[in-house]
Design a protein around this motif. Sequence first.
Motif, PDB file in Angstrom:
ATOM      1  N   PHE A 178      -1.697 -11.383  12.424  1.00 56.74           N
ATOM      2  CA  PHE A 178      -1.943 -11.604  10.993  1.00 56.74           C
ATOM      3  C   PHE A 178      -3.327 -11.123  10.570  1.00 56.74           C
ATOM      4  O   PHE A 178      -4.224 -10.928  11.368  1.00 56.74           O
ATOM      5  CB  PHE A 178      -1.735 -13.076  10.629  1.00 56.74           C
ATOM      6  N   ASN A 179      -3.440 -10.937   9.262  1.00 57.99           N
ATOM      7  CA  ASN A 179      -4.682 -10.493   8.601  1.00 57.99           C
ATOM      8  C   ASN A 179      -5.113  -9.085   9.005  1.00 57.99           C
ATOM      9  O   ASN A 179      -6.289  -8.731   8.894  1.00 57.99           O
ATOM     10  CB  ASN A 179      -5.837 -11.470   8.868  1.00 57.99           C
ATOM     11  N   ILE A 180      -4.182  -8.255   9.456  1.00 57.93           N
ATOM     12  CA  ILE A 180      -4.524  -6.878   9.817  1.00 57.93           C
ATOM     13  C   ILE A 180      -4.724  -6.052   8.548  1.00 57.93           C
ATOM     14  O   ILE A 180      -3.880  -6.065   7.643  1.00 57.93           O
ATOM     15  CB  ILE A 180      -3.425  -6.258  10.693  1.00 57.93           C
ATOM     16  N   SER A 181      -5.822  -5.339   8.489  1.00 57.63           N
ATOM     17  CA  SER A 181      -6.132  -4.546   7.287  1.00 57.63           C
ATOM     18  C   SER A 181      -5.723  -3.084   7.435  1.00 57.63           C
ATOM     19  O   SER A 181      -5.370  -2.436   6.442  1.00 57.63           O
ATOM     20  CB  SER A 181      -7.630  -4.634   6.975  1.00 57.63           C
ATOM     21  N   ASP A 182      -5.757  -2.570   8.635  1.00 52.17           N
ATOM     22  CA  ASP A 182      -5.455  -1.153   8.851  1.00 52.17           C
ATOM     23  C   ASP A 182      -4.037  -1.018   9.398  1.00 52.17           C
ATOM     24  O   ASP A 182      -3.810  -0.804  10.581  1.00 52.17           O
ATOM     25  CB  ASP A 182      -6.469  -0.550   9.836  1.00 52.17           C
ATOM     26  N   TRP A 183      -3.046  -1.140   8.491  1.00 54.16           N
ATOM     27  CA  TRP A 183      -1.655  -1.118   8.936  1.00 54.16           C
ATOM     28  C   TRP A 183      -0.850   0.008   8.277  1.00 54.16           C
ATOM     29  O   TRP A 183       0.364   0.102   8.457  1.00 54.16           O
ATOM     30  CB  TRP A 183      -0.984  -2.457   8.659  1.00 54.16           C
ATOM     31  N   GLY A 184      -1.522   0.890   7.550  1.00 53.87           N
ATOM     32  CA  GLY A 184      -0.850   2.021   6.934  1.00 53.87           C
ATOM     33  C   GLY A 184      -0.054   1.671   5.700  1.00 53.87           C
ATOM     34  O   GLY A 184       0.891   2.394   5.334  1.00 53.87           O
ATOM     35  N   GLY A 185      -0.409   0.569   5.050  1.00 58.11           N
ATOM     36  CA  GLY A 185       0.332   0.137   3.875  1.00 58.11           C
ATOM     37  C   GLY A 185       0.320   1.119   2.725  1.00 58.11           C
ATOM     38  O   GLY A 185       1.247   1.147   1.909  1.00 58.11           O
ATOM     39  N   ASP A 186      -0.709   1.965   2.659  1.00 61.52           N
ATOM     40  CA  ASP A 186      -0.776   2.950   1.581  1.00 61.52           C
ATOM     41  C   ASP A 186       0.314   4.001   1.699  1.00 61.52           C
ATOM     42  O   ASP A 186       0.639   4.687   0.716  1.00 61.52           O
ATOM     43  CB  ASP A 186      -2.152   3.619   1.566  1.00 61.52           C
ATOM     44  N   LEU A 187       0.915   4.142   2.870  1.00 61.48           N
ATOM     45  CA  LEU A 187       1.975   5.125   3.080  1.00 61.48           C
ATOM     46  C   LEU A 187       3.370   4.530   2.882  1.00 61.48           C
ATOM     47  O   LEU A 187       4.365   5.252   2.975  1.00 61.48           O
ATOM     48  CB  LEU A 187       1.884   5.702   4.502  1.00 61.48           C
ATOM     49  N   PRO A 197       3.361  -5.417  -0.502  1.00 63.34           N
ATOM     50  CA  PRO A 197       2.210  -6.116   0.079  1.00 63.34           C
ATOM     51  C   PRO A 197       0.935  -5.319  -0.110  1.00 63.34           C
ATOM     52  O   PRO A 197       0.969  -4.084  -0.210  1.00 63.34           O
ATOM     53  CB  PRO A 197       2.583  -6.228   1.559  1.00 63.34           C
ATOM     54  N   PRO A 198      -0.208  -5.991  -0.160  1.00 61.36           N
ATOM     55  CA  PRO A 198      -1.472  -5.275  -0.336  1.00 61.36           C
ATOM     56  C   PRO A 198      -1.767  -4.359   0.845  1.00 61.36           C
ATOM     57  O   PRO A 198      -1.440  -4.681   1.998  1.00 61.36           O
ATOM     58  CB  PRO A 198      -2.508  -6.391  -0.452  1.00 61.36           C
ATOM     59  N   THR A 199      -2.387  -3.249   0.571  1.00 61.46           N
ATOM     60  CA  THR A 199      -2.701  -2.305   1.641  1.00 61.46           C
ATOM     61  C   THR A 199      -3.764  -2.850   2.591  1.00 61.46           C
ATOM     62  O   THR A 199      -3.883  -2.387   3.724  1.00 61.46           O
ATOM     63  CB  THR A 199      -3.193  -0.971   1.049  1.00 61.46           C
ATOM     64  N   GLY A 200      -4.528  -3.841   2.138  1.00 59.84           N
ATOM     65  CA  GLY A 200      -5.604  -4.381   2.965  1.00 59.84           C
ATOM     66  C   GLY A 200      -5.222  -5.593   3.792  1.00 59.84           C
ATOM     67  O   GLY A 200      -6.075  -6.161   4.478  1.00 59.84           O
ATOM     68  N   ASN A 201      -3.962  -6.025   3.745  1.00 56.27           N
ATOM     69  CA  ASN A 201      -3.556  -7.176   4.539  1.00 56.27           C
ATOM     70  C   ASN A 201      -2.046  -7.109   4.786  1.00 56.27           C
ATOM     71  O   ASN A 201      -1.266  -7.032   3.847  1.00 56.27           O
ATOM     72  CB  ASN A 201      -3.907  -8.483   3.824  1.00 56.27           C
ATOM     73  N   ALA A 202      -1.655  -7.150   6.050  1.00 52.65           N
ATOM     74  CA  ALA A 202      -0.248  -6.944   6.422  1.00 52.65           C
ATOM     75  C   ALA A 202       0.579  -8.221   6.448  1.00 52.65           C
ATOM     76  O   ALA A 202       1.767  -8.171   6.770  1.00 52.65           O
ATOM     77  CB  ALA A 202      -0.178  -6.281   7.801  1.00 52.65           C
ATOM     78  N   ASN A 203      -0.011  -9.364   6.087  1.00 52.05           N
ATOM     79  CA  ASN A 203       0.706 -10.632   6.238  1.00 52.05           C
ATOM     80  C   ASN A 203       2.081 -10.622   5.579  1.00 52.05           C
ATOM     81  O   ASN A 203       3.101 -10.966   6.189  1.00 52.05           O
ATOM     82  CB  ASN A 203      -0.124 -11.785   5.674  1.00 52.05           C
ATOM     83  N   PHE A 204       2.129 -10.244   4.312  1.00 52.06           N
ATOM     84  CA  PHE A 204       3.398 -10.295   3.597  1.00 52.06           C
ATOM     85  C   PHE A 204       4.259  -9.059   3.846  1.00 52.06           C
ATOM     86  O   PHE A 204       5.418  -9.035   3.438  1.00 52.06           O
ATOM     87  CB  PHE A 204       3.169 -10.537   2.108  1.00 52.06           C
ATOM     88  N   ALA A 205       3.705  -8.087   4.530  1.00 55.43           N
ATOM     89  CA  ALA A 205       4.550  -7.011   5.054  1.00 55.43           C
ATOM     90  C   ALA A 205       5.354  -7.547   6.233  1.00 55.43           C
ATOM     91  O   ALA A 205       6.563  -7.299   6.347  1.00 55.43           O
ATOM     92  CB  ALA A 205       3.695  -5.819   5.479  1.00 55.43           C
ATOM     93  N   TRP A 206       4.694  -8.295   7.125  1.00 54.24           N
ATOM     94  CA  TRP A 206       5.407  -8.920   8.230  1.00 54.24           C
ATOM     95  C   TRP A 206       6.496  -9.859   7.722  1.00 54.24           C
ATOM     96  O   TRP A 206       7.621  -9.859   8.226  1.00 54.24           O
ATOM     97  CB  TRP A 206       4.432  -9.698   9.113  1.00 54.24           C
ATOM     98  N   VAL A 207       6.148 -10.679   6.723  1.00 56.56           N
ATOM     99  CA  VAL A 207       7.114 -11.641   6.187  1.00 56.56           C
ATOM    100  C   VAL A 207       8.367 -10.920   5.693  1.00 56.56           C
ATOM    101  O   VAL A 207       9.497 -11.273   6.046  1.00 56.56           O
ATOM    102  CB  VAL A 207       6.480 -12.459   5.040  1.00 56.56           C
ATOM    103  N   GLN A 208       8.159  -9.882   4.882  1.00 50.79           N
ATOM    104  CA  GLN A 208       9.305  -9.207   4.284  1.00 50.79           C
ATOM    105  C   GLN A 208      10.058  -8.330   5.294  1.00 50.79           C
ATOM    106  O   GLN A 208      11.264  -8.111   5.155  1.00 50.79           O
ATOM    107  CB  GLN A 208       8.857  -8.398   3.078  1.00 50.79           C
ATOM    108  N   HIS A 209       9.347  -7.844   6.302  1.00 51.15           N
ATOM    109  CA  HIS A 209      10.023  -7.115   7.362  1.00 51.15           C
ATOM    110  C   HIS A 209      11.038  -8.024   8.064  1.00 51.15           C
ATOM    111  O   HIS A 209      12.180  -7.620   8.345  1.00 51.15           O
ATOM    112  CB  HIS A 209       9.003  -6.588   8.366  1.00 51.15           C
TER     113      HIS A 209
END
Length: 220
Positions: free
Chosen positions: A13-22, A34-46
């Motif tokens: 959790f709290n990873i900022s460099d996860w490629g969210g901008d892509l 999810p915000p590009t600076g935090n992967a928390n809710f990317a994990w949730v929705q994944h």
Amino acid sequence: MGLIFLILANPPFNISDWGGDLLRDDKRWQYGAPPTGNANFAWVQHMVHHLAPYGIAGFVLANGSMSSNTSGEGEIRKNLIEADMVDCMVAMPGQLFYSTQIPVCLWFLAKNRDDGRGMAGKELFERTGEVLFIDARNMGFMADRTHRELSDEDIQKIADSYHNWRGDGDGEYEDVPGFCKAASLDEIRKNGHVLTPGRYVGAAAKDDDDEPFEEKMDRR
């Protein structure tokens, strides 16, 4: 990949460099990008994306996920709540990990909470429009100077509360002030869709020694 009935995860959790901008238009972001600076809710929705129609996901996240409104996280959390996906939230004590001393929380998400079957095939209660909150922040014991552990009894107490509330436990569920509370969706809305258990469980009941107030004052 097919749909999954059960997911248990401890994502980084709290990873900022996860490629969210892509991944701004990824199909998994059903509840918001999810915000590009935090992967928390990317994990949730994944995880939600891969759940079967009656699937359940349980995972560890940073405490900030329960209340943050940064970069749209609050809107995603609100959408998950309003979609009736959130089943149970557990606030954990700090110092449980060797790598970090920050406290974390447990999320339990469930699809189609109107029925279904749980442990040993038991029929579950209808839980739509309700979330179970458990505050376990004061549980556990210090195994050493910096590391806390939960006892088997602590773990069983948390698990029993959740399963009794779901309907597949061995006992009857009841709210316990300071520990657990089944809160309605309306109550969660009044709290701005914040999922911090401490907002809902209230204070623990104090033991009453039955001594009259006047006698206590006379002893002072």
